[in-house]
Design a protein around this motif. Structure first.
Motif, PDB file in Angstrom:
ATOM      1  N   GLN A  84      67.077  25.279  76.642  1.00 26.98           N
ATOM      2  CA  GLN A  84      68.108  24.847  77.586  1.00 26.98           C
ATOM      3  C   GLN A  84      67.663  25.172  79.011  1.00 26.98           C
ATOM      4  OE1 GLN A  84      69.656  23.124  74.748  1.00 26.98           O
ATOM      5  NE2 GLN A  84      70.898  23.041  76.578  1.00 26.98           N
ATOM      6  N   ARG A  85      68.182  24.407  79.952  1.00 22.82           N
ATOM      7  CA  ARG A  85      67.709  24.528  81.329  1.00 22.82           C
ATOM      8  C   ARG A  85      68.318  25.725  82.065  1.00 22.82           C
ATOM      9  NH1 ARG A  85      68.203  19.940  86.162  1.00 22.82           N
ATOM     10  NH2 ARG A  85      67.580  21.348  87.867  1.00 22.82           N
ATOM     11  N   ASP A 110      72.943  20.961  79.663  1.00 22.73           N
ATOM     12  CA  ASP A 110      72.217  20.933  80.926  1.00 22.73           C
ATOM     13  C   ASP A 110      72.960  20.139  81.999  1.00 22.73           C
ATOM     14  OD1 ASP A 110      70.265  22.378  79.680  1.00 22.73           O
ATOM     15  OD2 ASP A 110      68.860  20.717  79.443  1.00 22.73           O
ATOM     16  N   ASP A 111      73.627  19.041  81.595  1.00 27.31           N
ATOM     17  CA  ASP A 111      74.297  18.176  82.559  1.00 27.31           C
ATOM     18  C   ASP A 111      75.521  18.838  83.177  1.00 27.31           C
ATOM     19  OD1 ASP A 111      72.436  16.200  82.076  1.00 27.31           O
ATOM     20  OD2 ASP A 111      73.652  15.207  80.542  1.00 27.31           O
ATOM     21  N   PHE A 112      76.207  19.670  82.400  1.00 27.92           N
ATOM     22  CA  PHE A 112      77.389  20.389  82.898  1.00 27.92           C
ATOM     23  C   PHE A 112      77.350  21.808  82.343  1.00 27.92           C
ATOM     24  CE2 PHE A 112      82.147  21.159  82.751  1.00 27.92           C
ATOM     25  CZ  PHE A 112      82.248  21.385  84.124  1.00 27.92           C
ATOM     26  N   GLY A 137      75.210  25.827  90.112  1.00 23.11           N
ATOM     27  CA  GLY A 137      76.194  24.923  89.530  1.00 23.11           C
ATOM     28  C   GLY A 137      76.700  25.345  88.172  1.00 23.11           C
ATOM     29  N   ILE A 138      76.515  26.607  87.799  1.00 23.39           N
ATOM     30  CA  ILE A 138      77.028  27.099  86.521  1.00 23.39           C
ATOM     31  C   ILE A 138      78.519  27.386  86.667  1.00 23.39           C
ATOM     32  CG2 ILE A 138      76.880  28.928  84.786  1.00 23.39           C
ATOM     33  CD1 ILE A 138      73.956  29.315  85.607  1.00 23.39           C
ATOM     34  N   VAL A 139      79.325  26.778  85.805  1.00 18.79           N
ATOM     35  CA  VAL A 139      80.778  26.964  85.833  1.00 18.79           C
ATOM     36  C   VAL A 139      81.150  28.099  84.875  1.00 18.79           C
ATOM     37  CG1 VAL A 139      83.003  25.906  85.323  1.00 18.79           C
ATOM     38  CG2 VAL A 139      81.204  24.556  86.428  1.00 18.79           C
TER      39      VAL A 139
END
Length: 207
Positions: A84-85, A110-112, A137-139
């Motif tokens: 995973q990214r 990876d997209d969200f 951008g990690i929620v």
């Protein structure tokens, strides 16, 4: 004269590795000791449960979260990375037992990229999670105030991602006529800087 105070010696990483392996069982995806430091990898689904165990279990007793940061593995290993990214990396400290552990958890998508927040366990995670959200951008689900902390509120994108352009997307400036701050597309022309090479005989006094 002897000092009667008891000194807490640091626990050897291999001993702590065995302790955490027995404590967490299958919830520990991997536990490794590299260069004398212990790293624990857990799944996102187990992350919150594992972190609560690390804080509350008497043999762990990690009272302090001392650091949390985001990671982007997109170009890790010169393109050989197949996992995973995005990930969060957390450093925990036990004052009681004088030992430390690094916890790594990868975002499932990876997209969200989404992970549970650990602010309910350690208040110190608040600003760290906001920083990871801002830059990567990690929620963090469950965070009470997840907003940017280093960039401007109108900033576009997440500047620590590997695919973020070095020049950015927009530039901010004060417009005297409008008497306010405005945002405009970046006008910096990309350029290649070639280092100057000096070749002189006997340069630096060498013969």
């Amino acid at each position: 004269m002897t000092d009667s105070a008891t000194t807490s010696h640091a626990v050897e990483p291999e001993v702590l590795k065995n302790t955490l392996a027995a404590l967490l069982g299958a919830q520990a995806q991997a536990i490794d000791v590299v260069r004398g430091e212990l790293t624990l990898v857990v799944r996102a689904a187990d992350y919150l449960t594992v972190m609560r165990t690390l804080r509350d279990a008497p043999q762990a007793c990690f009272e302090q979260l001392v650091d949390l940061c985001g990671m982007d593995y997109q170009t890790y290993g010169e393109g050989r990375w197949e996992g995973q990214r995005f990930a969060a990396v957390v450093h925990l400290l036990s004052v009681t037992h004088n030992h430390r552990v690094r916890v790594r958890v990868f975002c499932p998508e990876d997209d969200f990229p989404v992970l549970p927040s650990v602010t309910s366990l350690w208040a110190s995670a608040n600003w760290y999670e906001r920083e990871a959200f801002d830059l990567y951008g990690i929620v963090f689900e469950g965070h009470d105030d997840l907003r940017r902390i280093l960039t401007d509120y109108g900033f576009i994108g997440h500047p620590f991602r590997k695919d973020f352009p070095l020049s950015g997307h927009v530039e901010m400036r004060y417009d005297a006529e409008r008497q306010r701050v405005i945002y405009e597309p970046v006008t910096i022309e990309p350029r290649e800087i070639t280092p100057r090479i000096i070749r002189e005989d006997n340069y630096g006094g060498l013969h």
